[in-house]
Design an enzyme around this catalytic site. Structure first.
Site, PDB file in Angstrom:
ATOM      1  N   ASP A  35     100.299  67.523 -51.232  1.00 26.19           N
ATOM      2  CA  ASP A  35      98.887  67.310 -50.901  1.00 26.19           C
ATOM      3  C   ASP A  35      98.351  68.368 -49.935  1.00 26.19           C
ATOM      4  O   ASP A  35      97.975  68.061 -48.788  1.00 26.19           O
ATOM      5  CB  ASP A  35      98.690  65.907 -50.303  1.00 26.19           C
ATOM      6  N   GLU A  46      90.511  61.368 -61.398  1.00 25.88           N
ATOM      7  CA  GLU A  46      91.600  60.468 -61.012  1.00 25.88           C
ATOM      8  C   GLU A  46      91.642  60.261 -59.497  1.00 25.88           C
ATOM      9  O   GLU A  46      91.572  59.148 -59.020  1.00 25.88           O
ATOM     10  CB  GLU A  46      92.940  61.045 -61.496  1.00 25.88           C
TER      11      GLU A  46
END
Ligand code: FUB
Length: 604
Positions: free
Chosen positions: A47, A221
């Protein structure tokens, strides 16, 4: 006693050593030299959230625990670089423990700077409700430590992945969401918001068409990343599931209407999630993402990587593929200033840990491990190598090699037992044959077990073209040439913005000063990093200059001029040392320069 118990990473570490051997065996020498992706090899990272601040790229990531079979993430990590290939490990300045109300899941966040404060927005499970919520950490500098800004979630609706964008008019927006997409308008304090939660309509015209999932008709998403470029607002996000690819939409304003623009990075890379971060830096554009490319990597053991790319002329994205080469280096690394051992382009076998001398150090070093620093410019040649090392074991040897772990040997440094794994000693050794630009490998050799730790290193040039005569760019002790004095900052308050006392050198433990590439004049004092700001001081020639510890967000820059004088880049104030006791260890008074008699400084 430090038994050198490994905390984490043993599996990853063994796998990396094996992988490095395999790359050499199967792909040849140059494959090792050019493999810079993933960015971090010491732990699994995920991330990515890059931030450009004050001439450096700060990279904020999550941390997948070794051997995870779910998104087992307990802390966040920070790295930084000013050349896009050598990344300095700043450790973990924020974790689940930062938020007393958090239970688990230190997932994908982003840091933004406003007014010299750094705000880190992260999703975590609120222990009281069991639901995902968004917390905010805050720090006065980009590497923290961060503390909980609120003592409770900023917002909570069970959804994840915050991104924050500050528009040109100063209005900040927090976007987040999976399965939906939300935003709030943040107030100027960045830790509260006005109005309610706004839901962005997930239409197929805005976010593409997903097939085979009637609950989720659009590609959106999770993991939004919002920014503005050339008057156009971009939302880049993880699309479809699973596996995810990266897609994007654009809009004429920060709240839409959004138009789907297509795929940026197709599904690839043996992780079923992906997560974008996009920046411009030094005139280039960079796309950060994650994959499962490290040995042992996969959907829950991911690694952050980066590619350089160019926008198309109309502002659309090209298709970007994952590579093992990564982004090109923007500038060579200077070996004649202090470099942190944990500034790494690629490594094999080692790990990092907090150093008692401040920052991080490289540890868990065993025979055959190595660190690569890429694109090191030795100019006309290096004469000596200094390394700050510590060992409670037998010690070992650092082989200085060029362009590969088995490349030309230009120096050999023996590190002894120093009496402790955090008992630092500077070891020097001669260097021969290091000139021009090369990848530098610190190859560690020795007997069984852990050998030693390394905190920083620095070369000295073989002639005086790198300093020593007023050039002032070699790193080391900071001397005023005329007064034959050098400067120390003994241990004292380390808070940013506190007035600093500058002392004549003790001659016993003279401090090492460094110019960062950002121009900061920095010294490591005890366990803290200090650098010089001159604030609230008269700038007229001959007035006392009041020197303050730096403020993190607004650190001043100092120029080392051709005549050896040091001047403040903003105020023009330059430093003289006059009218004080000259005994070693006595406090010195720094004065603004005297025009005709300005002192010259050098880093020896
Ligand atoms: O890392 C945990 C979650 O996986 C993140 O929040 C998502 O974006 C996905 O990358």
């Amino acid at each position: 006693m430090d038994l050198r118990l490994k905390r984490v990473g043993a599996g990853l570490r063994r796998a990396l050593v094996f992988a490095a051997v395999l790359i050499v065996a199967t792909a040849g020498f140059s494959a090792v030299a050019k493999a810079d992706n993933p960015i971090v090899q010491t732990i699994y990272t995920a991330d990515p959230a890059p931030l450009v601040y004050d001439g450096r790229v700060y990279l904020y990531t999550g941390h997948d625990e070794d051997g995870s079979t779910w998104f087992d993430m307990r802390e966040w990590r920070v790295w930084s670089s000013d050349d896009m290939v050598n990344w300095t490990d700043h450790g973990s300045p924020m974790s689940l423990d930062t938020f007393s109300w958090a239970r688990q899941d230190a997932w994908a966040g982003q840091v933004v700077e406003r007014g010299g404060e750094f705000y880190w927005y992260v999703p975590v499970v609120n222990d009281a409700t069991g639901r995902m919520s968004i917390g905010v950490g805050v720090a006065d500098n980009p590497i923290g430590p961060f503390h909980d800004a609120l003592g409770h979630p900023l917002v909570e609706n069970g959804e994840i992945d915050p991104t924050v964008f500050i528009d040109d008019d100063g209005q900040a927006y927090l976007y987040w969401g999976n399965p939906n997409l939300w935003y709030v308008k943040l107030n100027a304090d960045m830790v509260s918001y006005s109005g309610g939660l706004n839901q962005i309509p997930l239409t197929t015209s805005g976010f593409g068409t997903r097939t085979g999932d009637s609950d989720r008709p659009t590609l959106y998403e999770e993991g939004p990343w919002v920014y503005k470029r050339g008057g156009l607002y971009y939302m880049v996000y993880a699309a479809e599931c699973c596996s995810e690819h990266i897609a994007y939409s654009t809009a004429p304003g920060p709240t839409g209407p959004w138009t789907y623009r297509g795929t940026i990075m197709p599904t690839q890379g043996s992780s079923f999630t992906n997560h974008p971060g996009v920046i411009d830096y030094k005139g280039n554009s960079y796309f950060f993402y994650h994959n499962g490319a490290l040995p042992g990597g996969g959907g829950f053991t991911r690694s952050v990587a980066v590619e350089q790319f160019e926008y198309n002329a109309d502002g659309t994205f090209p298709t970007i593929g994952m590579t093992t080469a990564g982004a090109p280096q923007t500038d060579p690394l200077d070996p004649y200033v202090r470099q942190e051992a944990e500034t790494i382009a690629w490594s094999s076998g080692i790990e990092t840990e907090p150093s008692s001398a401040g920052g991080m150090n490289v540890g868990w070093i065993e025979n055959g491990d190595y660190i690569k620093a890429e694109g090191v410019d030795f100019a006309s040649g290096a004469a000596t190598f200094d390394v700050s090392a510590a060992s409670d074991g037998a010690g070992g040897t650092i082989e200085l090699r060029l362009d590969g772990p088995s490349g030309a040997l230009v120096g050999t440094c023996d590190v002894p037992n120093t009496g402790g794994w955090q008992t630092w000693q500077t070891v020097s050794c001669p260097v021969s044959g290091a000139a021009g630009e090369h990848d530098l490998y610190l190859k560690f050799t020795g007997g069984d077990g852990y050998l030693f730790n390394a905190d920083w290193w620095r070369f000295d040039p073989s002639d005086d073209d790198g300093g020593g005569d007023g050039g002032g760019d070699t790193g080391g002790e900071l001397y005023a040439v005329g007064a034959a004095k050098c400067l120390d900052v003994p241990d004292q308050s380390t808070a940013n913005g506190t007035q600093m006392e500058i002392w004549d050198c003790s001659n016993e433990a003279n401090q090492q000063w460094t110019y960062t590439d950002a121009g900061e004049l920095t010294v490591y004092s005890g366990s803290s990093r200090k650098c010089l700001d001159a604030e609230g001081a008269g700038t007229a020639d001959g007035t006392a200059a009041i020197i303050w510890d730096c403020h993190g967000g607004t650190n001043q820059k100092w120029n080392v001029n051709a005549d050896g004088s040091i001047t403040n880049a903003d105020s023009g104030l330059c430093l003289d040392v006059e009218g004080y006791g000259t005994a070693n260890g006595s406090m010195v008074h720094l004065w603004s320069c005297h025009g005709g008699t300005n002192q010259q400084w050098e880093l020896r």
